[in-house]
Design a protein around this motif. Structure first.
Motif, PDB file in Angstrom:
ATOM      1  N   ALA A  23     -51.650  65.815 -16.136  1.00 33.86           N
ATOM      2  CA  ALA A  23     -51.830  67.375 -16.451  1.00 33.86           C
ATOM      3  C   ALA A  23     -50.820  67.900 -16.418  1.00 33.86           C
ATOM      4  O   ALA A  23     -50.718  69.315 -16.958  1.00 33.86           O
ATOM      5  N   ALA A  24     -49.394  67.721 -16.434  1.00 33.53           N
ATOM      6  CA  ALA A  24     -48.059  68.514 -16.545  1.00 33.53           C
ATOM      7  C   ALA A  24     -48.100  68.707 -18.348  1.00 33.53           C
ATOM      8  O   ALA A  24     -48.527  68.166 -19.053  1.00 33.53           O
ATOM      9  N   PRO A  25     -47.550  70.072 -18.403  1.00 33.59           N
ATOM     10  CA  PRO A  25     -47.169  70.413 -19.622  1.00 33.59           C
ATOM     11  C   PRO A  25     -45.893  69.483 -20.557  1.00 33.59           C
ATOM     12  O   PRO A  25     -45.490  68.784 -19.890  1.00 33.59           O
ATOM     13  N   THR A  26     -46.473  69.827 -21.666  1.00 32.83           N
ATOM     14  CA  THR A  26     -45.190  69.018 -22.766  1.00 32.83           C
ATOM     15  C   THR A  26     -44.518  70.090 -23.134  1.00 32.83           C
ATOM     16  O   THR A  26     -45.372  71.018 -23.985  1.00 32.83           O
ATOM     17  N   LEU A  27     -43.262  70.467 -22.998  1.00 32.75           N
ATOM     18  CA  LEU A  27     -42.609  71.479 -23.636  1.00 32.75           C
ATOM     19  C   LEU A  27     -41.697  70.957 -24.836  1.00 32.75           C
ATOM     20  O   LEU A  27     -40.761  70.337 -24.259  1.00 32.75           O
ATOM     21  N   LEU A  28     -41.667  71.490 -25.951  1.00 30.55           N
ATOM     22  CA  LEU A  28     -40.859  71.239 -26.828  1.00 30.55           C
ATOM     23  C   LEU A  28     -40.082  72.358 -27.217  1.00 30.55           C
ATOM     24  O   LEU A  28     -40.439  73.675 -27.342  1.00 30.55           O
ATOM     25  N   LEU A  29     -38.789  72.165 -27.280  1.00 29.21           N
ATOM     26  CA  LEU A  29     -37.562  73.157 -27.433  1.00 29.21           C
ATOM     27  C   LEU A  29     -36.830  73.073 -28.857  1.00 29.21           C
ATOM     28  O   LEU A  29     -36.439  71.996 -29.093  1.00 29.21           O
ATOM     29  N   PHE A  30     -36.633  74.129 -29.433  1.00 26.16           N
ATOM     30  CA  PHE A  30     -36.138  74.099 -30.857  1.00 26.16           C
ATOM     31  C   PHE A  30     -35.101  75.232 -30.856  1.00 26.16           C
ATOM     32  O   PHE A  30     -35.136  76.315 -30.647  1.00 26.16           O
ATOM     33  N   HIS A  31     -33.604  74.489 -31.170  1.00 18.70           N
ATOM     34  CA  HIS A  31     -32.682  75.350 -31.059  1.00 18.70           C
ATOM     35  C   HIS A  31     -32.463  76.139 -32.470  1.00 18.70           C
ATOM     36  O   HIS A  31     -33.140  76.074 -33.192  1.00 18.70           O
ATOM     37  N   GLY A  32     -31.459  77.133 -32.150  1.00 11.18           N
ATOM     38  CA  GLY A  32     -31.189  78.129 -33.357  1.00 11.18           C
ATOM     39  C   GLY A  32     -30.109  77.488 -34.165  1.00 11.18           C
ATOM     40  O   GLY A  32     -29.488  76.320 -33.875  1.00 11.18           O
ATOM     41  N   THR A  33     -29.817  78.013 -35.324  1.00 14.80           N
ATOM     42  CA  THR A  33     -28.699  77.601 -36.077  1.00 14.80           C
ATOM     43  C   THR A  33     -27.556  77.406 -35.441  1.00 14.80           C
ATOM     44  O   THR A  33     -27.121  78.569 -34.880  1.00 14.80           O
ATOM     45  N   GLY A  34     -26.804  76.205 -35.377  1.00 10.54           N
ATOM     46  CA  GLY A  34     -25.526  76.000 -34.668  1.00 10.54           C
ATOM     47  C   GLY A  34     -25.624  75.622 -33.376  1.00 10.54           C
ATOM     48  O   GLY A  34     -24.964  75.192 -32.727  1.00 10.54           O
ATOM     49  N   GLY A  35     -27.042  75.482 -32.957  1.00 17.01           N
ATOM     50  CA  GLY A  35     -27.416  75.029 -31.467  1.00 17.01           C
ATOM     51  C   GLY A  35     -27.242  73.534 -31.810  1.00 17.01           C
ATOM     52  O   GLY A  35     -27.211  72.820 -32.572  1.00 17.01           O
ATOM     53  N   PHE A  40     -31.671  74.709 -24.696  1.00 21.00           N
ATOM     54  CA  PHE A  40     -32.702  75.508 -23.821  1.00 21.00           C
ATOM     55  C   PHE A  40     -33.010  74.531 -22.891  1.00 21.00           C
ATOM     56  O   PHE A  40     -33.955  74.858 -22.076  1.00 21.00           O
ATOM     57  N   LEU A  41     -32.473  73.281 -22.700  1.00 24.08           N
ATOM     58  CA  LEU A  41     -32.898  72.412 -21.464  1.00 24.08           C
ATOM     59  C   LEU A  41     -32.793  72.975 -20.190  1.00 24.08           C
ATOM     60  O   LEU A  41     -33.637  72.841 -19.222  1.00 24.08           O
ATOM     61  N   ILE A 113     -46.594  72.954 -25.364  1.00 24.85           N
ATOM     62  CA  ILE A 113     -46.235  74.185 -25.236  1.00 24.85           C
ATOM     63  C   ILE A 113     -44.635  74.358 -26.043  1.00 24.85           C
ATOM     64  O   ILE A 113     -43.975  73.371 -25.788  1.00 24.85           O
ATOM     65  N   GLY A 114     -44.453  75.070 -27.257  1.00 25.81           N
ATOM     66  CA  GLY A 114     -43.256  75.258 -27.758  1.00 25.81           C
ATOM     67  C   GLY A 114     -42.627  76.329 -27.521  1.00 25.81           C
ATOM     68  O   GLY A 114     -43.085  77.445 -27.163  1.00 25.81           O
ATOM     69  N   LEU A 115     -41.216  76.088 -27.609  1.00 24.39           N
ATOM     70  CA  LEU A 115     -40.213  77.397 -27.472  1.00 24.39           C
ATOM     71  C   LEU A 115     -39.036  77.218 -28.549  1.00 24.39           C
ATOM     72  O   LEU A 115     -38.451  76.132 -28.430  1.00 24.39           O
ATOM     73  N   GLY A 116     -39.146  78.106 -29.287  1.00 22.56           N
ATOM     74  CA  GLY A 116     -37.924  78.144 -30.371  1.00 22.56           C
ATOM     75  C   GLY A 116     -37.030  79.423 -30.560  1.00 22.56           C
ATOM     76  O   GLY A 116     -37.704  80.560 -30.201  1.00 22.56           O
ATOM     77  N   TYR A 117     -36.006  79.381 -30.789  1.00 25.38           N
ATOM     78  CA  TYR A 117     -35.158  80.673 -31.265  1.00 25.38           C
ATOM     79  C   TYR A 117     -34.594  80.789 -32.618  1.00 25.38           C
ATOM     80  O   TYR A 117     -34.067  79.718 -33.162  1.00 25.38           O
TER      81      TYR A 117
END
Length: 220
Positions: A23-35, A40-41, A113-117
């Protein structure tokens, strides 16, 4: 330990794993331009230590700066390439979720869950719009969607963070995106700070609280 993998069109960091009962979340991380995939790890480890954390590296280079899709100018997207990138990212996310182990007879694991900048927030938003079934919740930091998406039902819980004086993602565009998500049924919250395109400390606090609620929801 962080593994660097290549699959489904992306090189990506992959660390963490499932918790009790899958039941643990899966977190996807999306960097910004140049990252890059590491941007975000460390933040994700702090906010969601029990999650599986996946961070793809953008497959487009703009003068050496990595992005997830091409643009013709600031705020002017190559819509054909955005369509290509959105479909590719949707397949990537679906494949990563499918390979997450599930235990105790559960049909699926924990929330996705997604997180992006910036550019990462834009590909995340575009993927949610195209495939609302993929993400349970998302953090969009300084997104810009300069077109009117086709209406559709979206149940994703969304936090948008933005700067009131952001020259790259103007406040009216942020408000329009938040309004659009709300009209599609997405529970949408907007956090403003008085600055520009930079990530403000108050944003980090708002994101921490949002992800804490998602952790509690996953544990319930």
């Amino acid at each position: 330990m962080t593994a660097l993998r290549t699959a489904d069109g992306y090189t990506f960091a992959d660390e963490g794993g499932v918790g009790s009962g899958g039941a643990a979340p899966t977190l996807l991380l999306f960097h910004g331009t140049g990252g890059d995939e590491r941007q975000f790890l460390s933040l994700a480890r702090e906010f969601m230590p029990g999650a599986r954390r996946i961070a793809p590296l953008g497959d487009v280079s703009e003068g050496g700066a990595r992005r997830f899709f091409r643009r013709r100018a600031e705020g002017v997207y190559d819509m054909d390439d955005l369509a290509r990138a959105t479909a590719q990212m949707a397949d990537f996310v679906a494949a990563r979720v499918a390979e997450t182990p599930v235990s105790n007879g559960m049909e699926r694991g924990g929330p996705v869950i997604g997180l992006g900048y910036s550019n990462g927030a834009n590909i995340l938003a575009s993927t949610i719009i195209a495939r609302p079934d993929l993400f349970d919740a998302a953090v969009l930091m300084h997104p810009l969607i300069p077109w009117e998406p086709t209406p559709r039902a979206i149940g994703t819980r969304i936090l948008i963070t933005a700067g009131e004086r952001d020259p790259l993602c103007p406040a009216p565009a942020t408000k329009a995106l938040a309004r659009w998500f709300g009209e599609q049924g997405a529970a949408t919250t907007v956090h403003w700070h008085p600055g520009g395109h930079e990530v403000d400390r108050s944003e980090i606090t708002a994101i921490s609280k949002f992800l804490e609620r998602e952790r509690e929801r996953a544990a319930a």
